[in-house]
Motif scaffolding. Structure first.
Motif, PDB file in Angstrom:
ATOM      1  N   GLU A 308       0.910  -0.511   0.342  1.00 48.93           N
ATOM      2  CA  GLU A 308      -0.075   0.639  -0.141  1.00 48.93           C
ATOM      3  C   GLU A 308       0.420   1.685  -0.050  1.00 48.93           C
ATOM      4  N   VAL A 309       0.219   1.938  -0.164  1.00 50.69           N
ATOM      5  CA  VAL A 309       1.183   3.771  -0.172  1.00 50.69           C
ATOM      6  C   VAL A 309       0.492   5.128   0.133  1.00 50.69           C
ATOM      7  N   ARG A 310       0.463   5.596   1.092  1.00 47.95           N
ATOM      8  CA  ARG A 310      -0.471   6.677   1.098  1.00 47.95           C
ATOM      9  C   ARG A 310      -0.503   7.703  -0.261  1.00 47.95           C
ATOM     10  N   VAL A 311      -1.884   8.014  -0.972  1.00 46.26           N
ATOM     11  CA  VAL A 311      -1.706   8.804  -1.693  1.00 46.26           C
ATOM     12  C   VAL A 311      -2.235  10.428  -0.874  1.00 46.26           C
ATOM     13  N   VAL A 312      -2.479  11.600  -1.996  1.00 49.54           N
ATOM     14  CA  VAL A 312      -3.068  12.641  -1.504  1.00 49.54           C
ATOM     15  C   VAL A 312      -3.709  13.759  -2.606  1.00 49.54           C
ATOM     16  N   ASN A 313      -5.246  13.463  -1.981  1.00 49.28           N
ATOM     17  CA  ASN A 313      -5.354  14.773  -3.965  1.00 49.28           C
ATOM     18  C   ASN A 313      -5.131  16.048  -2.683  1.00 49.28           C
ATOM     19  N   PRO A 314      -4.743  16.993  -4.205  1.00 50.94           N
ATOM     20  CA  PRO A 314      -4.304  18.595  -2.768  1.00 50.94           C
ATOM     21  C   PRO A 314      -4.870  19.034  -2.890  1.00 50.94           C
ATOM     22  N   ALA A 315      -6.903  18.703  -3.506  1.00 49.22           N
ATOM     23  CA  ALA A 315      -7.749  19.837  -2.898  1.00 49.22           C
ATOM     24  C   ALA A 315      -7.717  19.455  -1.636  1.00 49.22           C
ATOM     25  N   ASP A 316      -7.593  18.581  -1.103  1.00 44.58           N
ATOM     26  CA  ASP A 316      -7.974  18.143   0.618  1.00 44.58           C
ATOM     27  C   ASP A 316      -6.772  19.234   1.559  1.00 44.58           C
ATOM     28  N   VAL A 317      -5.531  19.697   0.439  1.00 42.05           N
ATOM     29  CA  VAL A 317      -4.884  20.254   1.250  1.00 42.05           C
ATOM     30  C   VAL A 317      -4.771  21.482   0.797  1.00 42.05           C
ATOM     31  N   PRO A 318      -5.617  23.055   0.965  1.00 38.87           N
ATOM     32  CA  PRO A 318      -5.603  24.364   0.149  1.00 38.87           C
ATOM     33  C   PRO A 318      -4.431  25.069   1.043  1.00 38.87           C
ATOM     34  N   GLY A 319      -3.700  25.604  -0.413  1.00 37.32           N
ATOM     35  CA  GLY A 319      -3.041  26.297  -0.278  1.00 37.32           C
ATOM     36  C   GLY A 319      -1.387  25.406  -0.797  1.00 37.32           C
ATOM     37  N   ALA A 320      -1.672  23.977  -0.384  1.00 41.20           N
ATOM     38  CA  ALA A 320      -0.427  23.153  -1.228  1.00 41.20           C
ATOM     39  C   ALA A 320      -0.099  23.244  -2.210  1.00 41.20           C
ATOM     40  N   VAL A 321      -0.874  23.074  -3.427  1.00 43.79           N
ATOM     41  CA  VAL A 321      -0.574  23.127  -4.764  1.00 43.79           C
ATOM     42  C   VAL A 321      -1.063  24.082  -5.662  1.00 43.79           C
ATOM     43  N   TYR A 322      -0.301  24.878  -6.971  1.00 42.42           N
ATOM     44  CA  TYR A 322      -0.162  26.019  -7.131  1.00 42.42           C
ATOM     45  C   TYR A 322       0.683  25.935  -8.709  1.00 42.42           C
ATOM     46  N   LEU A 323      -0.146  26.300 -10.150  1.00 39.84           N
ATOM     47  CA  LEU A 323       0.231  26.500 -11.030  1.00 39.84           C
ATOM     48  C   LEU A 323       0.914  27.929 -11.690  1.00 39.84           C
ATOM     49  N   LEU A 324       2.092  27.666 -12.120  1.00 39.51           N
ATOM     50  CA  LEU A 324       2.996  28.926 -12.525  1.00 39.51           C
ATOM     51  C   LEU A 324       2.672  28.823 -14.478  1.00 39.51           C
ATOM     52  N   PRO A 325       2.192  29.470 -14.751  1.00 43.22           N
ATOM     53  CA  PRO A 325       1.691  29.316 -16.598  1.00 43.22           C
ATOM     54  C   PRO A 325       3.813  29.398 -17.092  1.00 43.22           C
ATOM     55  N   THR A 326       3.635  29.037 -18.437  1.00 44.21           N
ATOM     56  CA  THR A 326       5.315  28.646 -18.305  1.00 44.21           C
ATOM     57  C   THR A 326       5.078  28.799 -20.006  1.00 44.21           C
ATOM     58  N   PRO A 327       6.586  29.362 -20.820  1.00 45.85           N
ATOM     59  CA  PRO A 327       6.292  28.866 -22.675  1.00 45.85           C
ATOM     60  C   PRO A 327       5.969  27.674 -22.391  1.00 45.85           C
ATOM     61  N   LYS A 328       4.955  27.028 -23.308  1.00 47.85           N
ATOM     62  CA  LYS A 328       4.916  26.327 -23.785  1.00 47.85           C
ATOM     63  C   LYS A 328       6.364  24.907 -23.935  1.00 47.85           C
ATOM     64  N   SER A 329       5.527  23.926 -24.059  1.00 47.70           N
ATOM     65  CA  SER A 329       6.162  22.541 -23.544  1.00 47.70           C
ATOM     66  C   SER A 329       7.328  22.920 -22.849  1.00 47.70           C
ATOM     67  N   PRO A 330       7.224  22.797 -21.802  1.00 49.14           N
ATOM     68  CA  PRO A 330       9.096  23.362 -20.988  1.00 49.14           C
ATOM     69  C   PRO A 330       9.589  22.109 -20.515  1.00 49.14           C
ATOM     70  N   HIS A 331      11.111  21.877 -20.573  1.00 46.56           N
ATOM     71  CA  HIS A 331      11.666  20.715 -19.983  1.00 46.56           C
ATOM     72  C   HIS A 331      12.305  21.043 -18.902  1.00 46.56           C
ATOM     73  N   GLY A 332      13.897  21.338 -18.272  1.00 48.80           N
ATOM     74  CA  GLY A 332      13.475  21.960 -17.324  1.00 48.80           C
ATOM     75  C   GLY A 332      13.216  22.759 -16.397  1.00 48.80           C
ATOM     76  N   CYS A 333      13.685  22.747 -15.094  1.00 48.12           N
ATOM     77  CA  CYS A 333      13.207  23.129 -13.887  1.00 48.12           C
ATOM     78  C   CYS A 333      13.966  23.558 -13.317  1.00 48.12           C
ATOM     79  N   ASP A 334      15.114  24.662 -13.019  1.00 43.41           N
ATOM     80  CA  ASP A 334      15.709  25.046 -11.973  1.00 43.41           C
ATOM     81  C   ASP A 334      16.363  25.869 -11.424  1.00 43.41           C
ATOM     82  N   VAL A 335      16.517  26.157  -9.992  1.00 43.63           N
ATOM     83  CA  VAL A 335      15.785  27.110  -9.150  1.00 43.63           C
ATOM     84  C   VAL A 335      17.382  26.787  -9.099  1.00 43.63           C
TER      85      VAL A 335
END
Length: 652
Positions: A308-335
């Motif tokens: 078994e594995v524990r799964v989390v639905n983002p809707a159940d944790v408000p403020g935990a997941v956001y989406l940042l629009p980025t030009p199409k078909s991005p590959h790297g995600c670097d900080v």
């Protein structure tokens, strides 16, 4: 006349010398013969490289170790693939490492290594790498340079945005590339949209032993999750994933997954989800995945199937997941090292987009949303934009940082690396690569403390760089000196498999901690033989167990009789050497697996099923002494109905 001739010759020599020096200056970027590049990569006999580079082996399923600046390959570490060079995946002790919920899988596609960190800095304890095809994460010890653990990732397919780690190695993350039905079931592929899910898996790492365990999975919308990196510094506690195919197309993706003007970077507040899970949140989902651990004490791996594995639905944790629009078909995600800038490498964009973590938090606080995707808030593009590097090249893939406020981005289509300034977004330099560069690596370039002396690019196409070897050629890495204002191409060297990414670290952090041999006094293998007096041959039905030792330059026992056709013979062999770099090999004629390469103090087991009557030799495969050729023995195999008793001897 003679004096005039001497004067003329002198002027000519001077002119040639001046021209030669002038040409040397003008052609300093045209290769080692035109500059001091050769001196910069030369490591004299007996001297050591200053850095280790760990390159993914791609479809070899393994990890390769190179020295920088020499470009010499020191070792191939078997991870997900059987490796006849040392018997990994063939010996009884290591076969459990390749067990999965699909059965024994002796291959994978290894993409992204990442080195453990403490306080955001490389600490040189372990290196992690993902198996892309059969989703797995492996942990390799940087003391022994051997694979110690592999954990399968359920609910995943194409484990690509992996295996990147948080600042204190709290988590190693495994993100699915392909969204799939979760849980898996029989359904029409045409029903993909809205029904398939993308699992982002957060795997804890024990700070003392490194043992991994799946803490939770975030079940995201059915996009494709390409690459990821953790926040650091001010953004510690967040993880960022590039996504493509936000259209949720299921066919001809090169067209149908490029319709939207922008895709997303998914920002995951793992600290918030961790707190939710620690308080009992999430749902335990039935599944099946293998967890394989190798012990340095018993020299044996065990495989455990988890249910078994524990799964989390983002809707159940408000403020935990956001989406940042980025030009199409991005590959790297670097900080970047400060944690402020998140670079989204949109492959189909003319500009390079950089997001601001500070602006992201402000947009979240002020609810500057542009709708949602399956209940996950989408932030306004302009509100999270830090800036853009204007038309830097074609096909940006991946960015790393030198710790001096500069970023370096690969451009696949225009075959170049571009250096630019964080904050001003000004292009500072560009250098060609040969050819079609994928990723690049700067030692520590994805940590809070980069070591900015070298950068190397990993190119997909070799063409004319090396002597031809038929239609298939190894890929190419190119080493650049980035210590000055301008990048300088120093060296080309071939790489094994397809290195998608690499991790690099100063050698001084690792080399003095490297294990030289395994201590016999700590060997807890259940079938070890620690001296010639411990050797024996035992029959258990049709199974014959040979307790054998090896030392320069003999096996004990070296003559065995009483084995029959139809038996299964297990050679449990202990290398009694207690000296650095004295392995011994073992090979048995007619064995349907591989040889073994057994390290000093180690015990390994090879299985042999004799099928023919006769007297069959075994021998050491690794040249170990002047009398290496004499290191051999014989096994007599009698008919299945023979009544010959087991016997064995050494020197009799």
């Amino acid at each position: 006349m003679k004096n005039r001739f001497k004067i003329s010759m002198g002027l000519m020599v001077a002119a040639l010398a001046f021209t030669s020096c002038n040409n040397s200056t003008q052609t300093s970027d045209k290769g080692a013969l035109g500059s001091s590049a050769a001196e910069k990569v030369y490591v004299a006999p007996g001297e050591h490289d200053s850095h280790y580079a760990f390159m993914s082996g791609g479809y070899s399923g393994n990890l390769t170790v190179y020295g920088l600046p020499s470009g010499r390959m020191f070792k191939e570490i078997p991870v997900f693939s059987q490796f006849p060079t040392n018997g990994y995946g063939y010996s009884e002790e290591t076969k459990p490492m390749l067990e999965t919920s699909y059965g024994f899988v002796p291959w994978d596609d290894a993409h992204h290594p990442d080195i453990s960190q403490t306080n955001g800095e490389l600490d040189g304890r372990w290196i992690f790498i993902n198996g892309n095809n059969t989703p797995r994460i492996a942990r390799i010890s940087l003391k022994t340079f051997e694979t110690e653990e592999i954990i399968e990732v359920p609910n995943s397919a194409g484990n690509h945005s992996s295996s990147f780690i948080t600042e204190n190695t709290e988590y190693v993350v495994a993100g699915t590339r392909f969204s799939v039905p979760v849980p898996q079931r029989d359904m029409s592929i045409k029903d993909y949209k809205g029904n398939f899910k993308g699992a982002l898996t957060f795997i804890t790492v024990d700070p003392e032993h490194g043992h991994m365990d799946i803490k939770f999975q975030v079940l995201m919308p059915g996009f494709n999750y390409d690459l990821s990196h953790p926040g650091r510094g001010k953004s510690h506690g967040w993880f960022f994933f590039t996504t493509y195919n936000t259209e949720e197309a299921n066919s001809l993706l090169e067209v149908n997954a490029s319709q939207n003007d922008k895709d997303f970077i998914a920002a995951i507040n793992w600290k918030k989800i961790e707190e939710y899970v620690n308080n009992g949140g999430g749902t335990m989902m039935p599944t099946e995945y293998a967890h394989n651990i190798h012990s340095d004490e018993t020299h044996t791996a065990t495989s455990t199937m988890k249910k078994e594995v524990r799964v989390v639905n983002p809707a159940d944790v408000p403020g935990a997941v956001y989406l940042l629009p980025t030009p199409k078909s991005p590959h790297g995600c670097d900080v970047d090292p400060s944690g402020e800038y998140i670079v989204g490498n949109g492959k189909l964009s003319a500009n390079l987009t950089v997001h601001s973590f500070t602006k992201m938090l402000d947009a979240i606080e002020n609810k500057k949303f542009d709708g949602d995707a399956y209940g996950i808030p989408v932030l306004n593009f302009e509100d999270v934009l830090a800036g853009s590097v204007e038309q830097p090249g074609l096909g940006p893939l991946h960015t790393e940082f030198d710790g001096q406020g500069n970023a370096y981005t690969t451009f696949f289509i225009s075959s170049e690396v571009v250096k630019w300034k964080l904050g001003t977004w000004e292009v500072l330099d560009r250098k060609p690569t040969y050819y079609s560069v994928g990723h690049l690596t700067i030692p520590g370039g994805n940590s809070r403390k980069p070591f900015g002396k070298y950068m190397f690019a990993m190119n997909k196409i070799t063409k004319d760089r090396y002597l031809p070897t038929g239609p298939e050629m190894e890929h190419s890495a190119q080493l650049y000196d980035i210590s000055g204002d301008k990048m300088e191409l120093l060296y080309d060297f071939p790489t094994h498999g397809e290195p998608h990414y690499a991790a690099s670290i100063p050698a001084e952090i690792i080399k003095d901690k490297s294990e030289k041999f395994f201590k016999l006094t700590e060997n807890q293998h259940p079938r070890k033989a620690l001296s010639d007096a411990d050797t024996k041959v035992v029959r258990d039905g049709k199974n014959v167990h040979v307790y054998m030792t090896m030392i320069r330059s003999h096996f004990s026992p070296d003559n065995i009789e009483g084995v029959k056709v139809g038996d299964k013979v297990f050679f449990h062999i202990t290398n009694l050497e207690q000296d650095f770099d004295v392995p011994h090999g073992f090979a048995m004629i007619g064995a349907n697996n591989a040889e073994l390469l057994i390290m000093p103090g180690q015990t390994r087991t090879l299985t042999w099923e004799p099928k023919k009557v006769g007297v069959w030799p075994f021998y050491c495969t690794d040249f170990c002494s002047a009398l290496h050729q004499e290191m051999q023995g014989y096994i007599r195999v009698s008919p299945a109905d023979s009544n010959i008793e087991l016997s064995w001897s050494l020197g009799e």
